[in-house]
Design an enzyme around this catalytic site. Sequence first.
Site, PDB file in Angstrom:
ATOM      1  N   SER A  10       4.648  37.571  11.014  1.00 53.85           N
ATOM      2  CA  SER A  10       5.550  36.429  10.969  1.00 53.85           C
ATOM      3  C   SER A  10       7.021  36.854  10.864  1.00 53.85           C
ATOM      4  O   SER A  10       7.547  37.471  11.776  1.00 53.85           O
ATOM      5  CB  SER A  10       5.145  35.517   9.806  1.00 53.85           C
ATOM      6  OG  SER A  10       5.823  34.284   9.852  1.00 53.85           O
ATOM      7  N   ASP A  64      14.484  44.959  20.198  1.00 55.47           N
ATOM      8  CA  ASP A  64      14.979  44.456  21.475  1.00 55.47           C
ATOM      9  C   ASP A  64      16.496  44.546  21.599  1.00 55.47           C
ATOM     10  O   ASP A  64      17.024  44.613  22.705  1.00 55.47           O
ATOM     11  CB  ASP A  64      14.526  43.014  21.685  1.00 55.47           C
ATOM     12  CG  ASP A  64      13.067  42.935  22.105  1.00 55.47           C
ATOM     13  OD1 ASP A  64      12.369  43.965  22.023  1.00 55.47           O
ATOM     14  OD2 ASP A  64      12.608  41.840  22.492  1.00 55.47           O
ATOM     15  N   LYS A 117       1.595  37.268  14.417  1.00 57.02           N
ATOM     16  CA  LYS A 117       1.639  35.888  13.914  1.00 57.02           C
ATOM     17  C   LYS A 117       3.009  35.331  14.254  1.00 57.02           C
ATOM     18  O   LYS A 117       3.989  35.595  13.575  1.00 57.02           O
ATOM     19  CB  LYS A 117       1.398  35.863  12.404  1.00 57.02           C
ATOM     20  CG  LYS A 117       1.711  34.520  11.726  1.00 57.02           C
ATOM     21  CD  LYS A 117       0.790  33.408  12.202  1.00 57.02           C
ATOM     22  CE  LYS A 117       0.985  32.147  11.360  1.00 57.02           C
ATOM     23  NZ  LYS A 117       2.282  31.472  11.621  1.00 57.02           N
TER      24      LYS A 117
END
Length: 207
Positions: A122, A133, A147
């Site tokens: 999460s 990224d 998740k």
Amino acid sequence: RDGEVFTVTLERREVETPSVEYELHGPIGYMEISSFSEHLPADFDEAMEYFTENEIEGLIIDVRNNPGGVLGSAHHIVSKFLDGTVMRMLFRNGLKLPLVTAEMEERYDMPLVVLVNGGSASASEIFAGAVKDNERGILVGTKTFGKGSVQSVAELTNGGFLKLTTSYYFTPGNDKIDGVGITPDIVVEDPGEQLEKAFEVMRNEIG
């Protein structure tokens, strides 16, 4: 107990566990974040003040086995390290909206290594995905849990509840998190070797 019946009076009270533990290893700071709780931003800022006073050259953040928590806390931590997209949210109507970093008076620019594993979920994955990224740091460990969905709960007239998935999290690079997870830059399967590898990577980063 052992055939004996007796009465015990219990006191209900809130139990708070620290969300951050941190240590200094020479020029390298090590921080373990156990959960992205509501009080994490304050705990994080306290740890970073200590590291800044000791003039660290690199930072390792450990979110292994961190189940997640409050999105706002992850947003705060990411915003302390980069200026850009934190993640993207895909809604049922196909709309995909980015969440960008908050304005910060000061951002930390030291080399960053993030430790992850299958227990990182999460909000931990949002943090790790943003770091990876945006090429802000290096991820070490194993693939995260996967998740990345948002649930909304509606109360029914019969007293029951209905929980619906209303959106999904994607990384800044448009990779889906839910059911997929995030693969680290450097995969280390042995849990006993992951932290050692993180320090090795960091030592190479700071020279």
